[in-house]
Design a protein around this motif. Structure first.
Motif, PDB file in Angstrom:
ATOM      1  N   ARG A 169       0.755  -1.125  -0.013  1.00  0.00           N
ATOM      2  CA  ARG A 169       0.028  -0.068   0.038  1.00  0.00           C
ATOM      3  C   ARG A 169       0.766   1.228  -0.123  1.00  0.00           C
ATOM      4  O   ARG A 169       0.416   2.226  -0.744  1.00  0.00           O
ATOM      5  N   ALA A 170       1.926   1.235   0.895  1.00  0.00           N
ATOM      6  CA  ALA A 170       2.719   2.537   0.714  1.00  0.00           C
ATOM      7  C   ALA A 170       3.511   2.699  -0.441  1.00  0.00           C
ATOM      8  O   ALA A 170       3.676   3.911  -0.838  1.00  0.00           O
ATOM      9  N   GLU A 171       4.080   1.486  -1.008  1.00  0.00           N
ATOM     10  CA  GLU A 171       4.673   1.563  -2.281  1.00  0.00           C
ATOM     11  C   GLU A 171       3.599   2.070  -3.502  1.00  0.00           C
ATOM     12  O   GLU A 171       4.088   2.914  -4.241  1.00  0.00           O
ATOM     13  N   TYR A 172       2.654   1.605  -3.163  1.00  0.00           N
ATOM     14  CA  TYR A 172       1.403   1.978  -4.303  1.00  0.00           C
ATOM     15  C   TYR A 172       1.081   3.568  -4.280  1.00  0.00           C
ATOM     16  O   TYR A 172       1.110   4.111  -5.317  1.00  0.00           O
ATOM     17  N   ALA A 173       1.063   3.939  -3.125  1.00  0.00           N
ATOM     18  CA  ALA A 173       0.610   5.361  -2.712  1.00  0.00           C
ATOM     19  C   ALA A 173       1.910   6.196  -3.315  1.00  0.00           C
ATOM     20  O   ALA A 173       1.488   7.246  -4.258  1.00  0.00           O
ATOM     21  N   TRP A 174       3.025   5.630  -3.112  1.00  0.00           N
ATOM     22  CA  TRP A 174       4.024   6.590  -3.870  1.00  0.00           C
ATOM     23  C   TRP A 174       4.074   6.772  -5.336  1.00  0.00           C
ATOM     24  O   TRP A 174       4.401   7.715  -6.042  1.00  0.00           O
ATOM     25  N   THR A 175       4.039   5.499  -5.985  1.00  0.00           N
ATOM     26  CA  THR A 175       4.272   5.298  -7.248  1.00  0.00           C
ATOM     27  C   THR A 175       2.800   5.884  -8.002  1.00  0.00           C
ATOM     28  O   THR A 175       3.010   6.919  -9.053  1.00  0.00           O
ATOM     29  N   ALA A 176       1.644   5.923  -7.187  1.00  0.00           N
ATOM     30  CA  ALA A 176       0.373   6.368  -7.929  1.00  0.00           C
ATOM     31  C   ALA A 176       0.550   7.943  -7.914  1.00  0.00           C
ATOM     32  O   ALA A 176       0.168   8.688  -9.118  1.00  0.00           O
ATOM     33  N   GLY A 177       1.106   8.515  -6.605  1.00  0.00           N
ATOM     34  CA  GLY A 177       1.068   9.903  -7.001  1.00  0.00           C
ATOM     35  C   GLY A 177       2.158  10.721  -7.615  1.00  0.00           C
ATOM     36  O   GLY A 177       1.864  11.447  -8.400  1.00  0.00           O
ATOM     37  N   ARG A 178       3.220   9.839  -7.907  1.00  0.00           N
ATOM     38  CA  ARG A 178       4.204  10.218  -8.923  1.00  0.00           C
ATOM     39  C   ARG A 178       3.700  10.016 -10.470  1.00  0.00           C
ATOM     40  O   ARG A 178       3.978  11.095 -11.241  1.00  0.00           O
ATOM     41  N   LEU A 179       3.038   8.921 -10.686  1.00  0.00           N
ATOM     42  CA  LEU A 179       2.581   9.161 -12.080  1.00  0.00           C
ATOM     43  C   LEU A 179       1.458   9.944 -12.304  1.00  0.00           C
ATOM     44  O   LEU A 179       1.463  10.492 -13.508  1.00  0.00           O
ATOM     45  N   ILE A 180       0.463  10.143 -11.437  1.00  0.00           N
ATOM     46  CA  ILE A 180      -0.682  11.011 -11.639  1.00  0.00           C
ATOM     47  C   ILE A 180      -0.042  12.459 -12.268  1.00  0.00           C
ATOM     48  O   ILE A 180      -0.498  13.207 -12.888  1.00  0.00           O
ATOM     49  N   ARG A 181       1.076  12.787 -11.214  1.00  0.00           N
ATOM     50  CA  ARG A 181       1.590  14.269 -11.287  1.00  0.00           C
ATOM     51  C   ARG A 181       2.378  14.217 -12.564  1.00  0.00           C
ATOM     52  O   ARG A 181       2.425  15.401 -13.467  1.00  0.00           O
ATOM     53  N   ALA A 182       3.161  13.079 -13.275  1.00  0.00           N
ATOM     54  CA  ALA A 182       4.015  13.154 -14.321  1.00  0.00           C
ATOM     55  C   ALA A 182       2.886  13.286 -15.446  1.00  0.00           C
ATOM     56  O   ALA A 182       3.140  13.759 -16.548  1.00  0.00           O
ATOM     57  N   CYS A 183       1.776  12.455 -15.340  1.00  0.00           N
ATOM     58  CA  CYS A 183       0.764  12.508 -16.379  1.00  0.00           C
ATOM     59  C   CYS A 183       0.083  13.989 -16.706  1.00  0.00           C
ATOM     60  O   CYS A 183      -0.103  14.414 -17.753  1.00  0.00           O
ATOM     61  N   ALA A 184      -0.299  14.632 -15.456  1.00  0.00           N
ATOM     62  CA  ALA A 184      -0.725  15.917 -15.411  1.00  0.00           C
ATOM     63  C   ALA A 184      -0.013  17.002 -16.368  1.00  0.00           C
ATOM     64  O   ALA A 184      -0.753  17.455 -17.106  1.00  0.00           O
ATOM     65  N   GLU A 185       1.305  16.891 -16.255  1.00  0.00           N
ATOM     66  CA  GLU A 185       2.369  17.555 -17.017  1.00  0.00           C
ATOM     67  C   GLU A 185       1.974  17.379 -18.585  1.00  0.00           C
ATOM     68  O   GLU A 185       2.266  18.322 -19.326  1.00  0.00           O
ATOM     69  N   MET A 186       1.624  16.413 -18.819  1.00  0.00           N
ATOM     70  CA  MET A 186       1.291  16.164 -20.212  1.00  0.00           C
ATOM     71  C   MET A 186      -0.276  16.101 -20.779  1.00  0.00           C
ATOM     72  O   MET A 186      -0.587  16.023 -21.872  1.00  0.00           O
ATOM     73  N   THR A 217      -2.652  14.462 -19.376  1.00  0.00           N
ATOM     74  CA  THR A 217      -3.278  13.267 -19.252  1.00  0.00           C
ATOM     75  C   THR A 217      -4.057  13.072 -17.934  1.00  0.00           C
ATOM     76  O   THR A 217      -2.995  13.092 -16.865  1.00  0.00           O
ATOM     77  N   GLU A 218      -5.001  12.808 -17.869  1.00  0.00           N
ATOM     78  CA  GLU A 218      -5.794  12.624 -16.357  1.00  0.00           C
ATOM     79  C   GLU A 218      -5.901  11.349 -15.942  1.00  0.00           C
ATOM     80  O   GLU A 218      -6.733  10.500 -16.781  1.00  0.00           O
ATOM     81  N   VAL A 219      -5.199  10.793 -14.938  1.00  0.00           N
ATOM     82  CA  VAL A 219      -5.220   9.499 -14.444  1.00  0.00           C
ATOM     83  C   VAL A 219      -6.078   9.225 -13.355  1.00  0.00           C
ATOM     84  O   VAL A 219      -6.050   9.952 -12.374  1.00  0.00           O
ATOM     85  N   LYS A 220      -6.990   8.107 -13.450  1.00  0.00           N
ATOM     86  CA  LYS A 220      -7.837   7.659 -12.245  1.00  0.00           C
ATOM     87  C   LYS A 220      -7.373   6.621 -11.639  1.00  0.00           C
ATOM     88  O   LYS A 220      -6.550   5.497 -12.191  1.00  0.00           O
ATOM     89  N   ASP A 221      -7.275   6.727 -10.359  1.00  0.00           N
ATOM     90  CA  ASP A 221      -6.698   6.103  -9.326  1.00  0.00           C
ATOM     91  C   ASP A 221      -7.848   4.939  -8.814  1.00  0.00           C
ATOM     92  O   ASP A 221      -8.888   5.297  -8.263  1.00  0.00           O
ATOM     93  N   GLU A 222      -7.687   3.705  -9.406  1.00  0.00           N
ATOM     94  CA  GLU A 222      -8.772   2.680  -8.994  1.00  0.00           C
ATOM     95  C   GLU A 222      -8.443   1.878  -7.705  1.00  0.00           C
ATOM     96  O   GLU A 222      -9.234   0.883  -7.478  1.00  0.00           O
ATOM     97  N   GLY A 223      -7.444   1.997  -7.067  1.00  0.00           N
ATOM     98  CA  GLY A 223      -7.307   1.568  -5.588  1.00  0.00           C
ATOM     99  C   GLY A 223      -6.171   0.409  -5.880  1.00  0.00           C
ATOM    100  O   GLY A 223      -5.357   0.045  -5.032  1.00  0.00           O
ATOM    101  N   ASP A 224      -6.021  -0.158  -6.842  1.00  0.00           N
ATOM    102  CA  ASP A 224      -5.279  -1.466  -7.207  1.00  0.00           C
ATOM    103  C   ASP A 224      -4.405  -1.286  -8.683  1.00  0.00           C
ATOM    104  O   ASP A 224      -3.501  -1.708  -8.981  1.00  0.00           O
ATOM    105  N   ARG A 225      -4.747  -0.029  -9.519  1.00  0.00           N
ATOM    106  CA  ARG A 225      -3.936   0.348 -10.418  1.00  0.00           C
ATOM    107  C   ARG A 225      -4.580   1.787 -10.837  1.00  0.00           C
ATOM    108  O   ARG A 225      -5.444   2.260 -10.577  1.00  0.00           O
ATOM    109  N   LEU A 226      -3.868   2.342 -11.979  1.00  0.00           N
ATOM    110  CA  LEU A 226      -3.964   3.526 -12.434  1.00  0.00           C
ATOM    111  C   LEU A 226      -4.478   3.335 -13.978  1.00  0.00           C
ATOM    112  O   LEU A 226      -3.926   2.711 -14.927  1.00  0.00           O
TER     113      LEU A 226
END
Length: 341
Positions: A289-306, A308-317
């Motif tokens: 869960r902690a690793e997921y939260a870090w990864t999700a946060g970073r991917l969502i921010r990186a995609c927002a720069e491009m 791309t709006e990413v949805k967090d489904e709880g187990d995948r983006l």
């Protein structure tokens, strides 16, 4: 008709991973959950960042510090995992010389895995691969933008090399993508590009990605940075890593990655999923869960720069893509019988 392709980035099976494979009864390199995930797709493609051989010696290349070679049994391990296609165009395919590169193709073929992006000569290295899945034909091209010394030539084994750093994308590559787009339903371009350990795509990578899309690529998949990047509908700029024994950068966290599932119809991607994974040394599992939260946060921010709006489904983006009218009517694309734009 749709096809779902599982994608993974740099897969390094040498050094410590090779030692783990050498055990008489090796510990599984991937958890059952990882295997289930990739086997849920119609195809599983990855970048093989090593040769597979028990021959050869480290190549003499000034400035090269790392040499990766996996034992022949690595090919069977990849087949057991579910890999059916690997990209060989990268900066480690020739680490142990041309004999080991050609052994790699032989061992992969024996295990039922198709390879693209390297070969006995320039024609074989540049040759596209066509796979059939989900009722669609998928044309695949794999190239690397470094090192130039690994480039295949007439009578010389090597990789499909394309200089993307300086000036325009080589004409042969643009033409090859266009020809593949005219003769297959979908065109995928794999590119080992740019420097290591970058948080976002560098300028020449962005430029080349745009050229590939204009030439006819439905999906561009990148790797080399060892760190996942943001993505758009048609470009996964960097897939990150799948397995290795690398040192971990404390800020970039190259030990946290993603497995990708992209669903496409004949017009391109309709849905993209990214599942966070954790790379323990020589072992890969689904992120906690902690690793997921870090990864999700970073991917969502990186995609927002491009954009791309990413949805967090709880187990995948995830992202559901809105089809672009301009893309569905692109001239020169193959049209199946009865297909409408």
């Amino acid at each position: 008709m749709t096809v779902t392709i599982a994608l993974a980035g740099d897969t390094m099976l040498g050094r410590g991973v090779a030692e783990a494979l050498a055990h008489r009864k090796p510990r599984p390199l991937f958890t059952h959950a990882v295997q289930q995930l990739v086997r849920s797709a119609d195809l599983f493609l990855l970048n093989l960042e090593c040769c597979v051989s028990d021959r050869g010696t480290p190549i003499d290349l000034p400035g090269k510090a790392f040499f990766f070679r996996a034992p022949p049994r690595a090919a069977d391990m990849l087949a057991d995992l579910g890999a059916d296609t690997v990209f060989l165009a990268n900066n480690h395919a020739l680490d142990y010389g041309p004999e080991a590169l050609m052994d790699t193709r032989v061992h992969l073929a024996r295990a039922g895995i198709r390879a693209v992006g390297a070969g006995a000569n320039v024609e074989e290295a540049r040759a596209p691969l066509v796979r059939e899945a989900g009722g669609l034909s998928i044309g695949i091209i794999a190239v690397a933008d470094h090192p130039a010394e690994f480039a295949a030539a007439d009578g010389r084994p090597g990789v499909a090399y394309a200089d993307l750093w300086h000036g325009e994308v080589p004409g042969w590559l643009v033409d090859a993508i266009g020809e593949l787009a005219r003769t297959t339903d979908l065109t995928l371009v794999s590119v080992h590009w740019g420097p290591n350990m970058t948080a976002r795509p560098v300028p020449h990578v962005r430029r080349a990605a745009s050229v590939f899309a204009d030439a006819g690529a439905d999906l561009v998949v990148g790797h080399s940075a060892h760190v996942f990047h943001g993505f758009t509908r048609g470009v996964l700029y960097d897939l990150g890593d799948l397995i290795d024994d690398y040192a971990v950068h404390p800020a970039l966290r190259n030990d946290l990655g993603l497995l990708w599932l992209v669903t496409l119809d004949e017009h391109g991607p309709v849905h993209t999923e990214a599942v966070p994974i954790a790379l323990d040394c020589c072992h890969t599992r689904i992120a906690d869960r902690a690793e997921y939260a870090w990864t999700a946060g970073r991917l969502i921010r990186a995609c927002a720069e491009m954009g791309t709006e990413v949805k967090d489904e709880g187990d995948r983006l995830t992202v559901d893509w809105v089809r672009s009218p301009a893309r569905t009517s692109r001239p020169g694309r193959r049209r199946r019988a009865g297909r409408t734009s």
